[in-house]
Design a protein around this motif. Structure first.
Motif: not given
Length: 560
Positions: A197-200, A209, A212, A217
């Protein structure tokens, strides 16, 4: 058994291929805290238990203030939540229990970026149209010196054995652009998975990242925001479709097993998930062009490290080895890049880049040959060094008589007369949105850098990028493995299957033997700098080339 540490951190033209154990999953702790001290937080941990010690490990976790979340009996670990921060001793206390084999905190621990190689000389990078008709049906084949070297061409292995759609190749990387015109025909969207899962931002608020792109995300399984995984997949199995390039095995099927963040970071838990998924879903061979850290060299009992740090490194070694063993036992051939540190992995002395998480915590430490790079030096993994166009070992490639199994083209912009030339690196597919984000295209889509090529046919346009690294070498070996599995694999419920030991045997049997240079101490001239690497071993197996340079043409014709 392989030994010593390794890294996938390169210099100038080499890409940095780093990895992580897991993301920082912290939530406020509601218990009391020492007056004047910040309240501790809760963090997720992967607790690996010794054989037969599951019950004892559960008691150790709860007895030391942890909460059990889940258990994975396939790999023998428990996911637990426990306090972290000032005064917390969850990991230290677990270290004293014989039931615990390793503990890895579920947090971000490294980085990876893909960088273009050095600028080309003026006039060394002709427009794609200038190469039409030079090398068969693929318009950019004239640029693929790497495929010519191993015989993966239209009049070579492609004509006799180009892989098969029943061969499932897992790309454990930053993702794969499944909609790229020169990947889509061979991309299996149904089997592909995204395990991250993307993590800003990271826990300290630094950009990780970035914003999103998708709800929750969670990127779809045909997406790559880094470009590294797409390049790898393209080298393995871009189709022979009259557009751009063709891969080593242009009829094999690509399955995205994403374990890396948009930023290029890799976590332990997604890596474990990708390997177990590959095992349980009929994947035949996986490519792993990354390493797991925060420790460049994972040492089980280095006196320079604290007990908690030692346990963390044991967790990396133990967890990945269990996942690799599980995958191999289920018919998955395991192939990895060896690393871009210009290092003899059999003789490591110091590690100045670990731990690389939290940020700016690196410290010099003395290491020895008991320390491991993971997965390149894990048991059962075929590790691949890189060569340049002249077949010399690439200047950035790690090496070692115990570590190097095979060699393959990975690029070396200094391998030739005159200035550094980017066309001596590896050309493969690149996602258009990544190139735009990196400022490598104009508003109308024209390449702004000699590192990028655009090819358009029948209303379709696709982009390609030159990159260098052992990360580019490993997929050549993976493609040759796909050729062998396509030829000799037995029918199975998922397509075909072939024992990894047999794939490995044939990879070695078909490789082109290459002896150490003479003199064995080879001096690389890199601009004004010189770096000397010493090759050990015989022509049949040595520290620069292992059993030799992979050979697709021979793999396509050798009798079993």
């Amino acid at each position: 058994m392989k030994r010593a540490g390794g890294r996938l951190t390169g210099t100038t033209a080499a890409i940095t291929l780093a990895a992580t154990l897991a993301t920082a999953l912290t939530t406020p702790f509601t218990g009391a805290s020492t007056a004047g001290a910040p309240a501790p937080h809760l963090r997720d941990y992967l607790v690996f238990y010794a054989d037969g010690a599951h019950a004892q490990a559960l008691k150790a976790i709860t007895g030391n203030g942890g909460t059990v979340l889940s258990t994975d009996p396939r790999l023998g670990y428990i996911t637990a939540k426990a306090p972290t921060g000032p005064g917390a001793r969850f990991v230290e206390d677990l270290a004293a229990d014989a039931a615990i084999a390793g503990v890895s905190s579920d947090r971000r621990i490294g980085h990876a970026t893909a960088l273009p190689a050095a600028p080309a000389r003026t006039g060394a990078f002709p427009d794609a149209k200038a190469l039409l008709g030079q090398a068969g049906p693929e318009p950019l084949a004239g640029r693929q010196w790497d495929m010519k070297m191993i015989g993966a061409t239209a009049d070579g292995s492609h004509a006799t054995a180009a892989g098969a759609p029943t061969v499932l190749v897992g790309v454990i990387d930053t993702g794969v652009d499944g909609k790229h015109p020169d990947i889509a025909p061979n991309f299996d969207a149904t089997r592909s998975r995204n395990f991250v899962t993307d993590r800003p931002e990271d826990p300290n608020g630094a950009e990780l990242d970035g914003p999103c792109e998708f709800p929750g995300c969670k990127d779809p399984a045909d997406w790559d925001d880094d470009g590294h995984g797409t390049h790898v997949a393209s080298t393995i199995a871009s189709p022979a479709n009259g557009l751009g390039i063709a891969g080593v095995a242009p009829r094999a099927t690509i399955v995205n097993l994403r374990a890396g963040q948009d930023s290029g970071l890799f976590f332990l838990k997604p890596s474990l998930d990708a390997l177990t998924y590959a095992a349980d879903n009929g994947i035949d061979v996986v490519n792993m062009s990354y390493y797991v850290d925060p420790w460049l060299f994972n040492c089980k009992a280095n006196p320079a490290d604290s007990k908690a740090e030692q346990l963390e490194q044991r967790g990396v070694i133990t967890g990945m080895q269990r996942a690799l063993d599980y995958a191999r036992a289920h018919g998955v051939t395991l192939i990895s890049a060896i690393g871009n540190g210009s290092t003899d992995l059999g003789k490591p002395r110091t590690d100045t880049t670990s731990p690389d998480y939290p940020l700016e915590t690196e410290r010099p430490r003395t290491i020895d040959n008991s320390c491991l790079n993971v997965p390149a030096e894990s048991k059962g993994v075929i590790s691949v060094s890189a060569t340049g166009p002249s077949k010399r070992k690439s200047y950035f490639s790690d090496y070692g008589i115990e570590q190097t199994d095979l060699a393959a083209p990975g690029g070396d912009e200094y391998d030739g007369p005159g200035d550094a030339d980017i066309t001596r690196t590896i050309l493969a597919a690149a996602p258009e949105h990544v190139l735009r984000k990196e400022g490598l295209l104009t508003s109308t889509g024209d390449p702004k850098s000699p590192a990028v090529v655009r090819d358009c046919r029948n209303g379709r346009c696709a982009y390609y990028q030159y990159l260098a690294g052992t990360s580019m070498a490993a997929p050549h070996a993976t493609g040759v493995a796909a050729i062998l599995i396509g030829r000799f694999g037995e029918p199975s419920a998922d397509g075909v299957t072939m024992p990894p030991a047999e794939v490995e045997r044939l990879l070695y049997a078909t490789a082109t033997r290459k002896a150490c240079p003479s003199p064995r101490a080879y001096a690389y001239r890199l601009g004004e700098d010189t770096d000397t690497h010493t090759c050990e071993g015989k022509k049949s197996r040595n520290g620069f080339y292992g059993r030799g340079i992979v050979n697709a043409a021979k793999a396509a014709t050798i009798p079993r």
